[in-house]
Design an enzyme around this catalytic site. Sequence first.
Site, PDB file in Angstrom:
ATOM      1  N   ASN A   1      43.223  30.420  36.542  1.00  0.00           N
ATOM      2  CA  ASN A   1      43.842  31.613  35.947  1.00  0.00           C
ATOM      3  C   ASN A   1      42.781  32.690  35.790  1.00  0.00           C
ATOM      4  O   ASN A   1      41.615  32.384  35.567  1.00  0.00           O
ATOM      5  CB  ASN A   1      44.413  31.240  34.571  1.00  0.00           C
ATOM      6  CG  ASN A   1      45.072  32.414  33.872  1.00  0.00           C
ATOM      7  OD1 ASN A   1      45.869  33.138  34.470  1.00  0.00           O
ATOM      8  ND2 ASN A   1      44.740  32.628  32.602  1.00  0.00           N
TER       9      ASN A   1
ATOM     10  N   HIS B   1      41.805  35.748  33.321  1.00  0.00           N
ATOM     11  CA  HIS B   1      42.117  36.315  32.002  1.00  0.00           C
ATOM     12  C   HIS B   1      41.232  37.549  31.788  1.00  0.00           C
ATOM     13  O   HIS B   1      40.024  37.484  32.029  1.00  0.00           O
ATOM     14  CB  HIS B   1      41.874  35.270  30.904  1.00  0.00           C
ATOM     15  CG  HIS B   1      42.223  35.799  29.551  1.00  0.00           C
ATOM     16  ND1 HIS B   1      43.528  35.911  29.112  1.00  0.00           N
ATOM     17  CD2 HIS B   1      41.448  36.300  28.552  1.00  0.00           C
ATOM     18  CE1 HIS B   1      43.532  36.449  27.909  1.00  0.00           C
ATOM     19  NE2 HIS B   1      42.293  36.688  27.542  1.00  0.00           N
TER      20      HIS B   1
HETATM   21  C1  GRF Z   1      45.610  41.330  35.056  1.00  0.00           C
HETATM   22  O1  GRF Z   1      45.027  42.114  34.066  1.00  0.00           O
HETATM   23  C2  GRF Z   1      45.346  39.894  34.745  1.00  0.00           C
HETATM   24  O2  GRF Z   1      44.096  39.650  34.209  1.00  0.00           O
HETATM   25  C3  GRF Z   1      46.401  39.633  33.736  1.00  0.00           C
HETATM   26  O3  GRF Z   1      47.529  40.314  34.221  1.00  0.00           O
HETATM   27  C4  GRF Z   1      47.117  41.402  35.005  1.00  0.00           C
HETATM   28  C5  GRF Z   1      47.759  41.245  36.349  1.00  0.00           C
HETATM   29  O4  GRF Z   1      47.662  42.350  37.149  1.00  0.00           O
HETATM   30  N1  GRF Z   1      46.536  38.242  33.449  1.00  0.00           N
HETATM   31  P1  GRF Z   1      48.130  42.295  38.654  1.00  0.00           P
HETATM   32  O5  GRF Z   1      49.586  41.827  38.700  1.00  0.00           O
HETATM   33  O6  GRF Z   1      47.231  41.357  39.407  1.00  0.00           O
HETATM   34  O7  GRF Z   1      48.010  43.707  39.155  1.00  0.00           O
END
Ligand code: GRF
Length: 208
Positions: free
Chosen positions: A108, A110
């Site tokens: 994941n 984060h």
């Molecule tokens: C990112 O900030 C990621 O860290 C978080 O959700 C966002 C996803 O953005 N968990 P994207 O869909 O990859 O543009």
Amino acid sequence: MLNIAVLVSGGGTNLQAIIDQIESHKITNASIKVVISNNKNAYALERAKKHGIPAECISPKDYESREAFNQALLKFLEESGVDLIVLAGYLVVVPECIIEKFRNRIINIHPSLIPSFCGTGYYGLKVHEAALRRGVKVSGATVHFVDEGTDTGPIIMQKAVPVYPQDTPQVLQRRIMEQAEWQILPAAIDAIANGRVEVKDGIALVRE
Ligand code: GRF
């Protein structure tokens, strides 16, 4: 070759970073087998299709119970022959049956330096709002393996990004994506695909 499923819910800029680095051979020995969204309107699905990657919507809304959804998702992942599951902005809690079957094979991204600003309730802009409220001078992003807790699995990679006094949550979110997320998520996938990541006693060891 590492077969990857990327699970998404939204815009898919992290997915795009992975696609771009596979196409430019910065990630080697890996290919995206399928992109799965819980949300049929996720722009991430369009990004996949534009690159000829199979894109599927598997939504809890289409199942009579949560358990039925969990089992359907597990079955789909197993039948797809996936080696690694990448959560890239996936807003659904991954069920224990999948975590057990894919132990240390789910990662994941984060958008903070874990263990700061993580755990239940810390998602999307809420992470950056909390960082700004606390007045931290650096934040960043973390790639970690997924275990049964929320953001508690072994940390694979982190990258720090400066926080400036005039930042809004949106500005900080964008800087963290550009300067950290889009770099360390592909880098972690490349490290895993090339056998450079191992987990020992709950700690991920990454070789250069
Ligand atoms: C990112 O900030 C990621 O860290 C978080 O959700 C966002 C996803 O953005 N968990 P994207 O869909 O990859 O543009």
